[in-house]
Each structure stands twice: as C-alpha cells, then as structure tokens.
Enzyme design. Structure first.
Site, PDB file in Angstrom:
ATOM      1  N   SER A 146     -28.294  -4.066  87.936  1.00  0.00           N
ATOM      2  CA  SER A 146     -29.535  -5.008  86.547  1.00  0.00           C
ATOM      3  C   SER A 146     -30.029  -5.942  87.349  1.00  0.00           C
ATOM      4  O   SER A 146     -29.398  -6.727  88.005  1.00  0.00           O
ATOM      5  CB  SER A 146     -28.989  -5.078  85.169  1.00  0.00           C
ATOM      6  OG  SER A 146     -29.618  -6.254  84.763  1.00  0.00           O
ATOM      7  N   TYR A 198     -22.315  -9.991  81.016  1.00  0.00           N
ATOM      8  CA  TYR A 198     -23.569  -8.327  81.786  1.00  0.00           C
ATOM      9  C   TYR A 198     -24.230  -8.806  83.143  1.00  0.00           C
ATOM     10  O   TYR A 198     -23.360  -7.456  83.752  1.00  0.00           O
ATOM     11  CB  TYR A 198     -24.495  -7.933  80.440  1.00  0.00           C
ATOM     12  CG  TYR A 198     -25.155  -6.945  80.579  1.00  0.00           C
ATOM     13  CD1 TYR A 198     -24.753  -6.108  80.583  1.00  0.00           C
ATOM     14  CD2 TYR A 198     -26.245  -6.919  81.615  1.00  0.00           C
ATOM     15  CE1 TYR A 198     -25.417  -4.407  81.067  1.00  0.00           C
ATOM     16  CE2 TYR A 198     -27.355  -6.508  81.726  1.00  0.00           C
ATOM     17  CZ  TYR A 198     -27.074  -4.771  81.914  1.00  0.00           C
ATOM     18  OH  TYR A 198     -27.414  -3.885  82.459  1.00  0.00           O
TER      19      TYR A 198
END
Length: 344
Positions: free
Chosen positions: A135, A160
């Site tokens: 990501s 995350y």
C-alpha cells in the site's frame, strides 16, 4: 496455468479473477466473506465472475471459489498441497487506515499471520511467483514527492501501514532464504465500479443521495493518486507474468530498498497524476447529477496529506501504462452505482 487469488470476492480480487479467467487461466479464489462491509456486495461480485464466464468462449479458463480464512493454518496447508498453484496473487487483507486506528489487532491475523501462511504455502509447493498487495500508506511520514520505491519507508503512521510494511519484509526473507520469487505492489487509491462501501466514492455517493453532509478531511486539500480499477488489474497481470529476478547490481554498501540480490521486487502501481479531493468530489457531483453538502474537517490521525506515485520502475519492467482519466473513471463509477443501488 493455475493461479490462486486471495480476497477473490473483494474489489480488486474479483476483477482480477475475471480477467485472468478470460485470458485462459484456471483461477482458485478464496475469501473469508467477513462482514467488514455488506456480504451481499461480495456475493454479487462473485456472481459477476460466473456470469462473465458462462457467456465466454471455449478458450476461457475456469473459476473455483472456496470460502476460507488465511489465518486457518491447516486449511491453507491443505489448499496449497492439493491445488499445486503455479502463481499466487495475495489481495486478502483487513483493509482501511481509519479502521486500524480503532481496531489495530484485527490487522495482525489477516495481514501478518495470514500472509505468513501464504508464504509457507508457496515455499513448500514450489510456487513460481508470489505477487502481493502492499500500500502507498507505507510511505507514512515521508514527504518526498513523488513517492519512490527507492525511498526509505521506516515511519508508518497506522497499524494498517505497518502490517503492509511487515509483509514486504517477510516476503524478502522468504525470497532470500528459499529463493521464492516475490513482488510487492504498493497500490495508490484504487477506485471504480464495484468498490468498497467504506471507500470515498461510495461513502460520498450514499450521503449525496440521502441528502446528508459528507465529511471532507484536510478541508478537501488532500491530493491522491487515484488509479482506476482496470488499469490496476492490467498492471497486476503484467507483474504476475514478469517473475521477480535478483538485482545483480545490488550493493550492501548502498542498499536499494526496492530490489535485492534475492528474487524480490517492490513497485508502486498508481496513475502518477494526483488529483485534489475537492476536484474528485466535484466530478462525482457532475456524474451523479446532484450537489454534495460538505462538512470540511482537519486532517485525521493516520492520514497522509498527499500521495503521488513514481511508477518509472513498473513502466520500465512491464511497460505499465495507466490510461483512464479520473473524469472517465468517475463517470463509469456513477453509472454502476446508480444501476447497482437502483437509483433513478
């Protein structure tokens, strides 16, 4: 070629599974089908794959769906041993930066433990190439623009992001120790039809049609490298076909964070054209045919103000060429949204 796609009922996973089957691959898709958002949308995506294949040609590959949790070690070992995959695309993950701030431990089971099971399955069953979703959030406190895979990413600001960075490091270990070719793709704000209800477009569209104000963080001055789903999937397929190779010029004296003497690579996959959030919203208003009431708010914890991908390495290695403008992409989304939710 038999390919495992994890997170196959997800936004990216369902579209990728469909395209792999259409080019003749046999795809096994797994997904836990959890209730992080409406399971009905996930089931509708799976049905879309079935409908596409049933109307396809004889050269179309096959799709098999199995409900499975990556964190179930025994089930994952059995799956890999029985199916003997050629390649693996790992898209399954607990998603969402903001959710990770309130529920950090939910990211450990899927994004770290689950990914370890994927790595073990690939290691013990001679998988030729593992590609996995990372990501743009890994860039964290890095303010150097555009974000480059050759930059340091040691300062994530959400669990995350930290879990995605962990995946990159775990993959490198397996590439180094077991010569397992692995490639990580750092996605930049993927959008388009069939996306998640917790993503910006669906949240905004829902609020607009319900005559509710939309929360616009950082006063709408966020810049995001919005990347259309079809361009992302095209890039993934090119990377799957381009098995990671060692970098013969890599040096421990000046280590390159994006490559290795092992068969391990990291790429950004984005549009390389950041758009301000307010412009994004105005385009959505245009194609929904309705104005939004905006609740302008400061920057949220865990959010980065801007994302901007340097994709030169991906262009060089697989001739990656995103071609969908934000205008066209949002138009396609708006048409799908009104059709799927039956809005006149």
């Amino acid at each position: 070629m038999k390919i495992l796609v994890t997170g196959a009922a997800g936004f990216i996973g369902s579209k990728l599974s469909e395209q792999l089957c259409l080019r003749g691959n046999d795809v096994v898709g797994i997904d836990i089908l959890n209730d992080y958002y409406a399971v009905s949308l996930k089931e509708a995506r799976l049905k879309r794959i079935e409908d596409t294949l049933s109307s396809g040609s004889e050269s179309t590959g096959s799709f098999q769906f199995i409900k499975m949790d990556l964190a179930d070690r025994g089930a994952m070992e059995k799956l890999f041993a029985e199916e003997q995959f050629d390649k693996v695309m790992n898209l399954a993950a607990q998603a969402g930066v903001r959710y990770s701030i309130e529920n950090p431990l939910s990211y450990v089971a899927s994004n770290i433990v689950g990914f370890a099971h994927i790595l073990e399955g690939c290691r013990h069953n001679k998988v030729k190439h593992l590609v996995y979703a990372s990501s743009s959030s890994v860039y964290g406190l890095n303010e150097s623009m555009p974000f480059s895979v050759h930059d340091n990413v040691d300062h994530p600001i959400s669990l995350y992001a930290a879990s995605k960075k962990s995946g990159e490091l775990m993959a490198h270990t397996y590439s180094h120790l077991y010569q397992l070719p692995t490639t990580g793709l750092r996605f930049f704000t993927v959008y388009g039809p069939w996306d998640r209800p917790d993503m910006a477009l669906q949240k905004f569209a829902k609020a607009i049609f319900e005559d509710k104000a939309i929360d616009v963080y950082n006063y709408g001055k966020h810049r995001r490298d919005f990347t259309y789903i079809d361009d992302i999937v095209e890039g993934i397929i090119r990377v799957l076909d381009n098995v990671a190779q060692p970098n013969p010029d890599w040096s421990g004296q000046t280590p390159d964070p994006a490559s290795s003497p092992a068969p391990w690579r990291i790429y950004n996959i984005g549009n390389q054209q950041p758009v301000e959030l307010l412009t994004y919203i105005e385009t959505l208003e245009k194609y929904l045919g309705k104005k939004a009431e905006k609740n302008l708010l400061p920057l949220q914890p865990g959010d980065v103000p801007d994302t901007y991908a340097n994709v030169e390495d991906l262009v060089r290695d697989v001739n990656y060429k995103p071609s969908t403008s934000v205008e066209e992409g949002i138009k396609n989304f708006a048409q799908w949204y009104k059709s799927y939710y039956k809005i006149n």
